[in-house]
Design a protein around this motif. Structure first.
Motif, PDB file in Angstrom:
ATOM      1  N   HIS A  76      76.339 -52.293  29.699  1.00  0.00           N
ATOM      2  CA  HIS A  76      76.673 -53.532  28.970  1.00  0.00           C
ATOM      3  C   HIS A  76      75.732 -54.662  29.363  1.00  0.00           C
ATOM      4  O   HIS A  76      75.271 -55.426  28.526  1.00  0.00           O
ATOM      5  CB  HIS A  76      78.106 -53.957  29.279  1.00  0.00           C
ATOM      6  CG  HIS A  76      79.126 -53.152  28.551  1.00  0.00           C
ATOM      7  ND1 HIS A  76      80.474 -53.304  28.755  1.00  0.00           N
ATOM      8  CD2 HIS A  76      79.008 -52.186  27.618  1.00  0.00           C
ATOM      9  CE1 HIS A  76      81.134 -52.461  27.985  1.00  0.00           C
ATOM     10  NE2 HIS A  76      80.263 -51.766  27.289  1.00  0.00           N
ATOM     11  N   LEU A  77      75.468 -54.770  30.681  1.00  0.00           N
ATOM     12  CA  LEU A  77      74.645 -55.879  31.149  1.00  0.00           C
ATOM     13  C   LEU A  77      73.192 -55.694  30.706  1.00  0.00           C
ATOM     14  O   LEU A  77      72.544 -56.655  30.288  1.00  0.00           O
ATOM     15  CB  LEU A  77      74.734 -55.994  32.677  1.00  0.00           C
ATOM     16  CG  LEU A  77      76.089 -56.487  33.182  1.00  0.00           C
ATOM     17  CD1 LEU A  77      76.171 -56.397  34.696  1.00  0.00           C
ATOM     18  CD2 LEU A  77      76.342 -57.927  32.745  1.00  0.00           C
ATOM     19  N   VAL A  78      72.703 -54.449  30.761  1.00  0.00           N
ATOM     20  CA  VAL A  78      71.311 -54.212  30.368  1.00  0.00           C
ATOM     21  C   VAL A  78      71.134 -54.430  28.861  1.00  0.00           C
ATOM     22  O   VAL A  78      70.288 -55.217  28.423  1.00  0.00           O
ATOM     23  CB  VAL A  78      70.870 -52.783  30.771  1.00  0.00           C
ATOM     24  CG1 VAL A  78      69.514 -52.469  30.167  1.00  0.00           C
ATOM     25  CG2 VAL A  78      70.834 -52.656  32.288  1.00  0.00           C
ATOM     26  N   ILE A  79      71.967 -53.750  28.063  1.00  0.00           N
ATOM     27  CA  ILE A  79      71.853 -53.913  26.607  1.00  0.00           C
ATOM     28  C   ILE A  79      72.165 -55.357  26.234  1.00  0.00           C
ATOM     29  O   ILE A  79      71.492 -55.965  25.405  1.00  0.00           O
ATOM     30  CB  ILE A  79      72.806 -52.955  25.860  1.00  0.00           C
ATOM     31  CG1 ILE A  79      72.558 -51.507  26.294  1.00  0.00           C
ATOM     32  CG2 ILE A  79      72.614 -53.066  24.350  1.00  0.00           C
ATOM     33  CD1 ILE A  79      73.584 -50.538  25.742  1.00  0.00           C
ATOM     34  N   GLY A  80      73.208 -55.912  26.859  1.00  0.00           N
ATOM     35  CA  GLY A  80      73.624 -57.274  26.544  1.00  0.00           C
ATOM     36  C   GLY A  80      72.522 -58.282  26.826  1.00  0.00           C
ATOM     37  O   GLY A  80      72.265 -59.181  26.022  1.00  0.00           O
TER      38      GLY A  80
ATOM     39  N   TYR B  12      60.957 -57.478  16.216  1.00  0.00           N
ATOM     40  CA  TYR B  12      61.709 -57.014  15.048  1.00  0.00           C
ATOM     41  C   TYR B  12      62.045 -55.535  15.150  1.00  0.00           C
ATOM     42  O   TYR B  12      63.092 -55.093  14.665  1.00  0.00           O
ATOM     43  CB  TYR B  12      60.948 -57.348  13.754  1.00  0.00           C
ATOM     44  CG  TYR B  12      61.084 -58.814  13.401  1.00  0.00           C
ATOM     45  CD1 TYR B  12      62.272 -59.299  12.852  1.00  0.00           C
ATOM     46  CD2 TYR B  12      60.056 -59.710  13.653  1.00  0.00           C
ATOM     47  CE1 TYR B  12      62.413 -60.645  12.570  1.00  0.00           C
ATOM     48  CE2 TYR B  12      60.190 -61.060  13.363  1.00  0.00           C
ATOM     49  CZ  TYR B  12      61.379 -61.524  12.823  1.00  0.00           C
ATOM     50  OH  TYR B  12      61.533 -62.842  12.544  1.00  0.00           O
ATOM     51  N   GLY B  13      61.178 -54.776  15.826  1.00  0.00           N
ATOM     52  CA  GLY B  13      61.487 -53.367  16.068  1.00  0.00           C
ATOM     53  C   GLY B  13      62.751 -53.239  16.916  1.00  0.00           C
ATOM     54  O   GLY B  13      63.659 -52.456  16.613  1.00  0.00           O
ATOM     55  N   VAL B  17      66.430 -51.567  16.042  1.00  0.00           N
ATOM     56  CA  VAL B  17      67.119 -50.563  16.857  1.00  0.00           C
ATOM     57  C   VAL B  17      68.553 -51.007  17.122  1.00  0.00           C
ATOM     58  O   VAL B  17      69.510 -50.233  16.982  1.00  0.00           O
ATOM     59  CB  VAL B  17      66.368 -50.336  18.192  1.00  0.00           C
ATOM     60  CG1 VAL B  17      67.211 -49.477  19.134  1.00  0.00           C
ATOM     61  CG2 VAL B  17      65.025 -49.688  17.937  1.00  0.00           C
ATOM     62  N   MET B  18      68.717 -52.283  17.476  1.00  0.00           N
ATOM     63  CA  MET B  18      70.053 -52.834  17.725  1.00  0.00           C
ATOM     64  C   MET B  18      70.918 -52.703  16.471  1.00  0.00           C
ATOM     65  O   MET B  18      72.074 -52.315  16.543  1.00  0.00           O
ATOM     66  CB  MET B  18      69.896 -54.307  18.142  1.00  0.00           C
ATOM     67  CG  MET B  18      71.148 -55.041  18.523  1.00  0.00           C
ATOM     68  SD  MET B  18      72.006 -55.851  17.166  1.00  0.00           S
ATOM     69  CE  MET B  18      70.973 -57.239  16.799  1.00  0.00           C
ATOM     70  N   PHE B  19      70.298 -52.996  15.328  1.00  0.00           N
ATOM     71  CA  PHE B  19      70.982 -52.923  14.041  1.00  0.00           C
ATOM     72  C   PHE B  19      71.540 -51.505  13.812  1.00  0.00           C
ATOM     73  O   PHE B  19      72.713 -51.321  13.501  1.00  0.00           O
ATOM     74  CB  PHE B  19      69.964 -53.287  12.954  1.00  0.00           C
ATOM     75  CG  PHE B  19      70.538 -53.513  11.598  1.00  0.00           C
ATOM     76  CD1 PHE B  19      71.048 -54.754  11.250  1.00  0.00           C
ATOM     77  CD2 PHE B  19      70.554 -52.502  10.656  1.00  0.00           C
ATOM     78  CE1 PHE B  19      71.573 -54.981   9.992  1.00  0.00           C
ATOM     79  CE2 PHE B  19      71.079 -52.717   9.393  1.00  0.00           C
ATOM     80  CZ  PHE B  19      71.585 -53.965   9.069  1.00  0.00           C
ATOM     81  N   THR B  24      75.853 -47.720  13.174  1.00  0.00           N
ATOM     82  CA  THR B  24      76.080 -46.302  12.892  1.00  0.00           C
ATOM     83  C   THR B  24      77.564 -45.914  12.887  1.00  0.00           C
ATOM     84  O   THR B  24      78.035 -45.300  11.925  1.00  0.00           O
ATOM     85  CB  THR B  24      75.276 -45.417  13.865  1.00  0.00           C
ATOM     86  OG1 THR B  24      73.917 -45.786  13.769  1.00  0.00           O
ATOM     87  CG2 THR B  24      75.428 -43.948  13.528  1.00  0.00           C
ATOM     88  N   PRO B  25      78.329 -46.276  13.935  1.00  0.00           N
ATOM     89  CA  PRO B  25      79.749 -45.910  13.883  1.00  0.00           C
ATOM     90  C   PRO B  25      80.489 -46.521  12.684  1.00  0.00           C
ATOM     91  O   PRO B  25      81.334 -45.865  12.074  1.00  0.00           O
ATOM     92  CB  PRO B  25      80.301 -46.450  15.195  1.00  0.00           C
ATOM     93  CG  PRO B  25      79.121 -46.482  16.105  1.00  0.00           C
ATOM     94  CD  PRO B  25      77.973 -46.865  15.225  1.00  0.00           C
TER      95      PRO B  25
END
Lengths: 285, 276
Positions: A76-80, B12-13, B17-19, B24-25
């Protein structure tokens, strides 16, 4: 003002509610774990706790909980942090990215558990479908039927669902960093990485700790996600403490035993939350 | 400041990826809910419905229980939100406007109760409700959920009230208003946006709950949405397309409310610690 005593009256309703609905059950749970309450012959005993130390299911659930919380909170912390840094930049369609970034967190954890359970479904799930169509795997994988894979799947699902919470806290931290500090760093000839290291990191430390503590508490208390995704199985390979305590209390009616597990969990959480409580109090002085 | 193109490609890449990761779920949930009973069990799964149908929604919605679950969830969540905001206004005002002995200790105690795991409380609470004759009632569930959301409502409302200058209270006092009048007529209107946010948060916490409903409700007619849906899984003749339709319905309200409220999101959960 002179009427400061009236403060008590304003707080009274909330205080009473918390006392009756939170305070009393909390004390009752501790007493139950020592076999002192709501039993025919109350007698102080540590039996529940000594049994815990020898119960492989409890020990496995305890280590599962620790591993789960460590992996999920770190992710969570890394992605966040990554997403917060992205959202803090001057990008186009900012509102769209923001909305998408928050979405996973809006899903109730029980619902998230169901959706991910179906994604990992052996035959009609999307994960196996992608693996087959890209040629990565010819055979369908039984994700939720094998202990290690199932545990990984649950951690992945919760990493997905919960990270926007940490992200929002870190984003608030990023936005409160004064621009002048970055400008000063630029004048001194700092590179982008140096600016991150010498301006962003020290300024963000406070919020990072808050995100760490609060997220750890949320994830340690998680229940619905695991309940609906695997129910703790296969065997007890994905079982976490909240789930085991619930089962002991409500399915096997080992009241004192179930309570003792919850007491262990609550004690650990209390110590984890101390730095946060202290920090909050200092701000009120 | 100008950044080189390669950096923008990277940014933007990463956003793309975040998008994908985030959606997806949701994509899978929505797509599956529009599949037929035959397509939903196919291996390998199709990414888009070959035959688009709303049959799963119709079946879920027409099932007698489902509308009840929806209604029960609304009743419980709305009452919880209302009750915890009402009690929270009083306590928030008390903490914000009065300097009494033990104020800081009480505030810490309120905050600390948020750290207590629900599994610790739910067992004894179940016993209490049984003794009080409130087991298996929506009222018992509402009381439980209110006490879960209350501490955080109090802190949030107190935070909003702190932003209103004390001079307003003093002016009202000079005009002869009682404390209650000051609170309801002067302070509450000024913090209304914050109050709405607090109420919606409490609503959402309650809406997403499973543990309390699971332990306090046994009558199928009194189940909430989250509880009702989890019980559908694995039942005879319930297809995943139908469960996914149910999860879509259960997710729409929180997703909409969160997005409307997003700028209050952080304030809510970190009010205590964020303030400078």
């Amino acid at each position: 003002m002179r009427d400061n005593y009236k403060g008590y009256l304003f707080i009274l309703p909330a205080f009473l509610m918390l006392l009756v609905i939170l305070g009393f059950p909390a004390v009752a749970a501790v007493l139950q774990s020592f076999n002192l309450m709501w039993v025919s012959k109350p007698a102080f005993t540590l039996r529940a706790y000594t049994a815990l130390a020898q119960d492989p299911e409890f020990l496995r659930s305890l280590s599962n909980t620790v591993l789960f919380v460590v992996v999920v909170v770190s992710s969570h912390l890394v992605i966040g942090l990554g997403v917060a840094l992205l959202l803090n930049m001057e990008v186009r369609f900012k509102w769209l990215w923001r909305v998408v970034a928050i979405l996973p967190w809006t899903m109730p954890d029980v619902i998230g558990g169901l959706v991910w359970r179906f994604m990992f479904d052996t035959l009609p799930g999307i994960v196996n479908s992608v693996l087959l169509r890209t040629g990565l795997s010819a055979e369908p994988v039984d994700w939720l039927g094998q202990p290690d894979l199932a545990f990984g799947a649950v951690m992945l699902a919760e990493s997905w669902r919960g990270y926007p919470y940490a992200m929002l806290i870190l984003l608030a931290g990023l936005q409160s960093i004064p621009r002048q500090q970055y400008e000063a760093a630029e004048l001194d000839g700092c590179s982008a990485f140096q600016k991150f290291l010498f301006v962003t990191v020290p300024n963000l430390k406070h919020m990072f700790i808050i995100a760490l503590v609060l997220d750890t508490i949320w994830e340690s208390r998680l229940f619905g996600m695991v309940f609906s995704m695997t129910g703790g199985g296969p065997g007890y390979s994905t079982q976490i403490l909240t789930l085991l305590s619930y089962k002991q209390y409500f399915q096997f009616f080992n009241v004192s035993y179930g309570a003792s597990m919850a007491v262990v969990l609550a004690t650990v959480l209390f110590f984890i939350s101390l730095p946060y409580l202290r920090m909050s109090m200092r701000q009120q002085l | 400041m100008r950044k080189p193109t390669s950096i923008w490609v990277f940014i933007y890449g990463a956003l793309a990826v975040m998008f994908l990761y985030n959606l997806t779920p949701f994509f899978w949930m929505v797509v599956s809910s529009f599949k037929t009973e035959i397509e939903i069990v196919n291996y390998p799964a199709t990414f888009l419905p070959e035959e688009f149908t709303t049959a799963a929604y119709e079946k879920m919605w027409l099932q007698e229980g489902f509308i009840l679950y929806f209604k029960n969830s609304l009743i419980v969540s709305l009452s919880t939100a209302f009750l915890s905001s009402l009690v929270g206004i009083f306590a928030g005002y008390g903490f914000s406007r009065f300097r009494f002995k033990g104020r800081l200790a009480l505030m810490t105690a309120f905050l600390a109760t948020q750290m207590i795991p629900g599994v610790l409380l739910v067992g004894p609470y179940f016993k209490m409700m049984t003794i009080a004759g409130l087991y298996d009632t929506l009222f018992g569930l509402i009381l439980a959920q209110t006490s879960i959301t209350l501490p955080f409502s109090v802190w949030m409302i107190k935070g909003y009230m702190d932003t209103v200058p004390m001079e307003i209270d003093q002016a009202a006092e000079v005009d002869g208003a009682s404390r209650l009048q000051t609170m309801f007529l002067c302070i509450v209107p000024l913090v209304l946006p914050g109050l709405v946010a607090t109420t919606i948060f409490a609503f959402l916490l309650s809406w997403g709950d499973l543990l309390w409903a699971l332990c306090l409700i046994s009558n199928p007619l009194k189940q909430t949405m989250t509880l009702g849906i989890t019980q559908l899984v694995g039942q005879f003749r319930v297809y995943w397309s139908e469960i996914m339709a149910a999860t879509v319905i259960a997710s729409i309200i929180p997703a909409t409310l969160y997005l409307v409220l997003q700028r209050y999101l952080v304030q809510g959960f970190t009010e205590a610690a964020v303030k400078e």
